[in-house]
Design a protein around this motif. Structure first.
Motif: not given
Length: 700
Positions: A439-448
């Protein structure tokens, strides 16, 4: 009992009581001394000591302390050369990082360098659990890394990250103790010498204030041990300021009244008793408003604000007790000669001279409505300057002098504009770690995002945003993560700043009404009126707005500050309202005394100003100067707080108390005491009539 026996009894009491008080204080200091020395041991400036108690970022910090290895100290080694890094630079960087990894246990071993796209910078994220929650070990680790990571020949090496930033902040807080105390003592000493014009008298209240400060340290340590009260560098520094500032104010009022009584009462002991009876209620009420106002901070959710309430209260109450017991005892034992060379002789009259406050009172008395309107317009105009206050201060802008950690953050921001340079920390229940990571990786604005430690039922995830730290883009990313990740907590340095702003806004809505209501109730009880307390409260609120407005005109344009501390509004309000009402109490209490003695309202107001104006001015100067000491500290939040309070106290002393409150009292007349007894016109007495004629001799 005959007159001789009465005189003998009074003489014996006049000698015994001061010595008994002095002996009691020696016993108290012997008891408190060992605890006062331990206050520094319980002073902490960890993240959790300043964060909101219930915020996500606080939960993250507390959970991280329980993960394997405890709290993580995160750093970033930044190697930079303007023209581009050479092969030798990269070898130097790799060698130094390997040396650091050999000396300390780093999470994941020696990290790999992350080059910038323009080839000018190489970043090495370094993290260690060696220090845990021990701040001293953390600082040692950061300093060890800085000793190894050095550049030469044009290669710059900077150590940044949250761990390095905490070490740089701790260095500033650790410098508060000694320099803050010495500077405060020096400032108060100079002002007392100028005020008293005596080579001896100034030393007595200064020594008593120092003893009160020592006592407050012991009591503060006791509170910490008994109730877990937070003790930070900021709160302990403000406690010292309050002891010397408020304590000296009480001393000025008492000494002034004591000097007055010595002219009409022969024995110093009796003169001191009369002085305490005369000004004691005002001093008790003024200290009560400060203490109650500060205790309202216990309703705050911000740990730093809530911890400042009890410590500030301890400082004020210790100053009060010392100035109403120890100071009178010493003054009585020393006698009249303490005032040398201006000794108030028994039966003498003070030199009659037209004082500044007499002139100011006369001008306010002639045209009270004009003065009141002009002052209100001036304060309102100054308050508009608050619209120019810069936005919330960022971490890198919170230092007056830029430390190495901030320089490293700036270099990273320029060299890596496409990614965040400090992690957003997410902790999630261990059983949902993979689901949360996806879910974190699919959040807009997350690079890694990568999983970290697991323990105690929680898993840590380090997230890097695509946007720079504390930018609008990163803030949006953090808020999106919090919306998406139910049951997980999102923290880290940037999230902490968001929580600080939100919590300060919440605390302001809760604490401000509490302070106003508490202060109003105390004033109503003291002045037996509704109008006079309302007048004083409106006046100090106007002063607070004008002081913030002056700050808005100074912080950005003149001092170059890039932001405003989120807690400035609340803390400055609490201090200015509580401390500002002090002077209103001194003035109004004397005005009420004059009214009870039969003076007309206008005469009572002008007499109160003439008799207390000098003392209030002296007290205001001392209090403003003690808070101004904070402007010499290395943190923007302390500079801003000290500046606003110092300016507010001066405005309150020389404009509001002398002109506006006096002119309002003259204009309102007896209505200022409504609905008390003094608000009613005295009933006229019947004329005695013509003298009765003596009856003629022999008349019936």
């Amino acid at each position: 009992m005959g007159a001789g026996q009465t005189t003998t009894a009074r003489t014996g009491r006049g000698r015994a009581v001061p010595w008994a008080v002095l002996g009691l204080w020696i016993a108290v200091l012997a008891l408190v001394g060992p605890f006062a020395a331990k206050l520094a041991d319980v002073q902490h400036d960890r993240v959790t000591d300043y964060l909101p108690a219930s915020a996500d970022s606080t939960q993250v910090a507390e959970i991280q302390e329980k993960l394997p290895g405890g709290e993580t100290t995160e750093m970033v080694l930044v190697y930079h050369r303007d023209g581009g890094l050479s092969a030798a630079d990269r070898e130097t960087a790799a060698g130094q990082v390997a040396e650091i990894a050999g000396q300390h246990e780093l999470i994941g071993g020696a990290p790999k360098g992350i080059p910038s796209k323009d080839g000018t910078t190489l970043m090495y994220p370094v993290a260690s659990n060696e220090p845990g929650t021990n701040e001293k070990l953390r600082d040692e680790l950061v300093n060890d890394v800085r000793e190894v990571a050095e550049g030469e020949g044009g290669l710059s090496v900077e150590v940044g990250g949250t761990g390095a930033l905490a070490t740089d902040a701790a260095e500033v807080y650790n410098s508060l103790g000694g320099p803050l105390l010495y500077t405060t003592v020096a400032v108060v000493a100079i002002l007392l010498i100028l005020i008293y014009r005596s080579p001896v008298l100034w030393l007595v209240p200064l020594v008593v204030a120092g003893i009160a400060d020592f006592m407050s340290m012991g009591v503060a340590y006791g509170l910490n041990q008994a109730f877990g009260t937070t003790v930070s560098g900021q709160s302990s520094g403000v406690m010292t300021i309050l002891v010397f500032g408020a304590g000296t104010d009480y001393a000025l009022l008492l000494v002034s009244r004591y000097r007055e009584e010595l002219r009409r009462i022969e024995r110093p002991y009796d003169a001191m008793v009369a002085a305490l009876r005369g000004c004691g209620p005002a001093v008790l009420a003024s200290s009560g408003t400060v203490a109650v106002g500060l205790l309202c901070l216990l309703a705050a959710d911000l740990n730093s604000s809530r911890g400042m309430g009890p410590l500030g209260t301890v400082g004020v109450l210790c100053a009060l007790i010392a100035m109403l017991t120890l100071l009178p005892a010493i003054l009585v034992l020393v006698g009249r000669r303490v005032f040398w060379p201006l000794v108030p002789a028994f039966g003498s009259e003070p030199k009659q001279r037209r004082s500044l406050f007499s002139a100011m009172g006369s001008s306010a008395g002639r045209r009270p409505l004009t003065v009141l309107a002009g002052g209100a317009v001036l304060l309102g105009a100054l308050a508009l300057g608050s619209l120019n206050l810069p936005g919330p201060v960022k971490q890198e802008d919170s230092f007056v002098d830029k430390p190495e950690a901030v320089a490293a953050m700036e270099t990273l921001g320029k060299s890596y504009p496409e990614r965040g340079s400090q992690p957003i920390d997410v902790v999630t229940p261990q059983g949902r770690a993979d689901e949360t990571l996806a879910a974190v990786r699919g959040t807009p604005g997350v690079g890694s995002a990568e999983k970290g430690r697991t323990g105690d039922g929680w898993t840590e995830i380090s997230v890097f945003a695509k946007s720079a730290p504390q930018s609008a883009g990163e803030t949006a990313t953090i808020k999106s993560l919090r919306d998406e990740l139910k049951g997980s907590y999102v923290g880290g340095a940037s999230a902490q700043q968001i929580d600080l702003e939100d919590t300060n806004a919440r605390d302001t809505k809760v604490v401000v009404p509490l302070v106003l209501i508490s202060v109003m109730l105390i004033l109503i009880g003291l002045l037996r009126s509704l109008v006079a307390p309302l007048l004083l409260v409106v006046a100090v609120v106007a002063v607070w707005g004008a002081s913030l407005g002056i700050g808005g005109l100074v912080f950005g344009p003149l001092l170059g500050f890039e932001g405003t501390d989120p807690g400035l509004g609340l803390l400055s309000f609490v201090f200015l309202v509580a401390l500002g009402v002090d002077y209103g109490i001194f003035l109004m209490h004397r005005m009420r005394e004059e009214s009870l003695a039969g003076a007309e309202p206008a005469a009572a107001a002008l007499t109160a100003l003439r008799t207390t104006g000098g003392v209030i001015a002296s007290a205001g100067l001392v209090l403003a100067a003690t808070f101004a000491v904070l402007t010499n500290m290395g943190l923007v939040q302390l500079v801003q707080l000290g500046f606003v309070i110092a300016v507010g106290v001066l405005l309150d002393t020389f404009l509001v108390r002398t002109y506006l409150v006096t002119s309002a009292s003259v204009a309102l007349g007896r209505k200022v005491w409504w609905p008390g007894v003094l608000s009613r016109e005295p009933e006229p007495t019947e004329p005695a009539g013509p003298p009765r004629q003596a009856a003629p001799v022999g008349a019936p």
